[in-house]
Design a protein around this motif. Structure first.
Motif, short mmCIF file in Angstrom:
data_model
loop_
_atom_site.label_atom_id
_atom_site.label_comp_id
_atom_site.label_asym_id
_atom_site.label_seq_id
_atom_site.Cartn_x
_atom_site.Cartn_y
_atom_site.Cartn_z
N SER A 251 46.21 37.77 47.61
CA SER A 251 46.84 38.59 46.57
C SER A 251 47.77 39.64 47.16
CB SER A 251 45.78 39.31 45.73
OG SER A 251 44.86 38.38 45.21
N LEU A 252 47.35 40.24 48.28
CA LEU A 252 48.05 41.44 48.76
C LEU A 252 48.68 41.28 50.15
CD1 LEU A 252 45.33 44.06 47.70
CD2 LEU A 252 47.33 43.34 46.39
N GLY A 253 48.42 40.15 50.80
CA GLY A 253 48.99 39.95 52.14
C GLY A 253 48.31 40.79 53.21
N LYS A 254 47.05 41.16 52.97
CA LYS A 254 46.36 42.01 53.95
C LYS A 254 45.40 41.21 54.83
CE LYS A 254 46.80 46.32 51.53
NZ LYS A 254 46.19 47.28 50.63
N SER A 255 45.40 41.51 56.10
CA SER A 255 44.53 40.79 57.03
C SER A 255 43.15 41.46 57.08
CB SER A 255 45.14 40.81 58.43
OG SER A 255 45.26 42.15 58.86
N SER A 256 42.22 40.78 57.72
CA SER A 256 40.87 41.32 57.89
C SER A 256 40.20 40.50 58.98
CB SER A 256 40.07 41.18 56.58
OG SER A 256 39.91 39.80 56.29
N PHE A 257 38.92 40.75 59.24
CA PHE A 257 38.25 39.97 60.28
C PHE A 257 38.35 38.47 59.97
CE2 PHE A 257 34.46 37.63 61.62
CZ PHE A 257 34.68 37.67 62.99
N MET A 258 38.18 38.08 58.70
CA MET A 258 38.20 36.66 58.34
C MET A 258 39.63 36.08 58.30
SD MET A 258 35.15 35.65 58.16
CE MET A 258 35.48 33.98 57.60
N VAL A 259 40.61 36.95 58.15
CA VAL A 259 42.00 36.49 58.01
C VAL A 259 42.84 37.18 59.10
CG1 VAL A 259 43.93 36.25 56.40
CG2 VAL A 259 41.61 36.39 55.49
N PRO A 269 52.58 43.50 53.39
CA PRO A 269 51.67 43.76 52.28
C PRO A 269 52.48 43.89 50.99
CG PRO A 269 51.15 45.17 54.14
CD PRO A 269 52.43 44.47 54.48
N GLY A 270 52.00 43.28 49.91
CA GLY A 270 52.74 43.30 48.65
C GLY A 270 51.88 42.74 47.54
N LYS A 271 52.52 42.24 46.48
CA LYS A 271 51.74 41.66 45.38
C LYS A 271 52.18 40.20 45.24
CE LYS A 271 50.99 42.04 40.41
NZ LYS A 271 51.95 41.31 39.61
N TYR A 272 51.29 39.28 45.53
CA TYR A 272 51.65 37.88 45.56
C TYR A 272 50.90 37.06 44.51
CZ TYR A 272 53.76 39.45 49.89
OH TYR A 272 54.51 40.14 50.82
N TYR A 273 50.90 37.54 43.30
CA TYR A 273 50.27 36.82 42.18
C TYR A 273 50.85 37.35 40.89
CZ TYR A 273 47.69 41.19 41.94
OH TYR A 273 47.39 42.53 41.86
N ASP A 274 50.97 36.47 39.91
CA ASP A 274 51.45 36.90 38.59
C ASP A 274 50.34 36.81 37.56
OD1 ASP A 274 54.09 37.19 39.65
OD2 ASP A 274 54.25 35.00 39.59
N PHE A 275 49.26 36.17 37.93
CA PHE A 275 48.06 36.15 37.10
C PHE A 275 46.87 36.01 38.05
CE2 PHE A 275 49.75 31.81 37.30
CZ PHE A 275 48.68 31.07 37.73
N ILE A 276 45.69 36.28 37.54
CA ILE A 276 44.49 36.16 38.37
C ILE A 276 43.82 34.85 38.00
CG2 ILE A 276 42.23 37.20 38.87
CD1 ILE A 276 43.53 39.92 37.90
N GLY A 277 43.83 33.89 38.93
CA GLY A 277 43.26 32.56 38.66
C GLY A 277 41.80 32.51 39.10
N ILE A 278 40.92 32.27 38.14
CA ILE A 278 39.48 32.23 38.47
C ILE A 278 38.90 30.85 38.16
CG2 ILE A 278 37.20 33.17 37.90
CD1 ILE A 278 38.53 35.80 37.13
N ASN A 279 38.32 30.22 39.18
CA ASN A 279 37.50 29.02 38.95
C ASN A 279 36.06 29.50 39.01
OD1 ASN A 279 39.92 27.67 39.24
ND2 ASN A 279 39.26 26.37 40.93
#
Ligand code: BGC
Length: 416
Positions: A251-259, A269-279
């Motif tokens: 969603s945000l382009g932010k890294s972490s230990f897993m990424v 870093p930014g906003k990379y979604y226009d809706f929140i897709g939930i399965n």
């Protein structure tokens, strides 16, 4: 309970699970090597490749307003760098058929399956392959973009990665934390670059209504025993490693230990979604780093707990954090006798309607019984029953119930 006017309902499917006929993909290969419980492979599935017109007519008859469908990459690019007009034409015909009935498509570019040549190159394990995925995306959007405003770049990056690279129960059958992190990083990169690409390409053509996101597989993680500190910590860590880290990076382009940051070169870093897709399917009761369930809870035929409250918890939590319309990109259950599917639909929709967050879409998983990955042909999730031998389709009671909700725009308890 009345359904709000901007809340649209329909069904979701995935290319490999219904089309049939394609042998140039990682799941056909995996099935052939014994990867399904019943020895079946996706080469039969629903023969949708030949029956799509009837299937879409049936969808229309069942009042579907929206349809989430997938594209089989191997049909579009059977060999590396060789693009197939026949493949594109097939999907154009489907999209035109949907247009005829005024069913709005949401197209998934990647849903678990890759062409064999891409698998042989190491798929999303390797950063140098990202460009190959983006070339495929570009070709598809160039050629289908006039018919599709709404896109899902990647379906359930966590399920794909964890099953294929941690448990080793899906292709390519590996077990390595390092490969999990590499997949997470490269899939994040592919999503973000695809997000930008789809917007740029459609904008160039003068379309202003483009919406792009990803379909996130989200579960509810709770400690099995709230008083056991190991259960509590395990639940938190598993939730982070399985889903929260990816929701954030996609969603945000932010890294972490897993990424790993090293795999997000060139991503701001930014906003990379226009809706929140939930399965959403289920809840896990976590013991010591293990998925378990509460003995007393209701379960579906695969032993997954039925926990409707979960869909509301996720919609509310994600909306609070990410502030975008909610699309339930998948929700459904495996119910061989159609004994509880209608109630499942009622309960989940009711919880959603009571959340007070903007839920704009609900795609039931799934339209017809299909090829259910490692479960093969043994796990019926369909509103429409399929006889795999004769390919006969029969609307289930739950299918009739769901059609009626859409027709009347009213959520009433299912008949007993
Ligand atoms: C996947 C579908 C699958 C469904 C039911 C989801 O995780 O996206 O492809 O059929 O679950 O297992």
């Amino acid at each position: 309970m009345k359904l709000p006017e901007n809340f649209l309902l329909g069904v979701a499917t995935a290319a490999t699970q219904i089309e049939g006929g394609d042998t140039n993909n990682s799941w056909y290969d995996w099935a052939k090597k014994g990867g399904t419980v019943d020895g079946s492979s996706p080469v039969r599935a629903n023969d949708h490749v030949n029956r799509y017109k009837d299937d879409i007519a049936l969808m229309a008859k069942m009042n579907m307003q929206i349809y989430r469908l997938g594209i089989e990459w191997g049909r579009i690019e059977p060999e590396q760098g060789v693009f197939s007009t026949e493949g594109i034409e097939f999907y154009r015909s489907i999209l035109l058929e949907l247009k005829k009935y005024d069913i709005k498509p949401l197209v998934t570019l990647y849903h678990f399956t890759v062409p064999l040549w891409f698998q042989d190159l190491g798929a999303f394990e390797k950063a140098e392959n990202n460009q190959l995925f983006l070339q495929y995306v570009e070709y598809v959007v160039e050629n289908l973009g006039d018919l599709v405003a709404e896109w899902i770049t990647i379906n359930e990056p966590n399920v794909y990665t964890v099953n294929g690279y941690f448990f080793g129960i899906w292709p390519p059958g590996k077990k390595s934390i390092q490969l999990v992190r590499q997949n997470y990083g490269n899939l994040t990169y592919c999503h973000i670059k695809s997000y930008e690409l789809i917007h740029t390409l459609r904008q160039k053509k003068g379309f202003a209504d483009t919406k792009v996101s990803f379909a996130n597989h989200l579960r509810i993680f709770v400690p099995k025993n709230k008083k056991n500190i190991f259960h509590v910590i395990s639940a938190k860590l598993m939730e982070y490693a399985f889903q929260d880290s990816l929701t954030r990076s996609f969603s945000l382009g932010k890294s972490s230990f897993m990424v790993p940051k090293s795999l997000l070169k060139g991503i701001k870093p930014g906003k990379y979604y226009d809706f929140i897709g939930i399965n959403y399917y289920t809840r896990d009761a976590i013991t010591y780093f293990k998925q378990d369930s509460f003995e007393e809870s209701k379960k579906n035929n695969l032993g997954w707990e039925i926990y409707p409250e979960g869909i509301g918890i996720l919609a509310k939590t994600l909306y609070k954090e990410y502030q975008a319309p909610i699309y339930i990109t998948e929700n459904g259950t495996c119910d061989r006798d159609d004994a509880f599917r209608s109630q499942f639909i009622y309960d989940h929709l009711k919880v959603l309607l009571e959340t007070n967050v903007p839920v704009e879409r609900y795609y039931h998983w799934t339209f017809m019984d299909n090829f259910e990955w490692a479960e093969g042909e043994t796990a019926p999730f369909g509103l429409v029953a399929l006889n795999f031998e004769t390919q006969e389709r029969t609307i289930r009671k739950s299918g009739e119930y769901y059609s009626q909700i859409i027709e009347t725009r009213e959520l009433l308890e299912p008949p007993m």
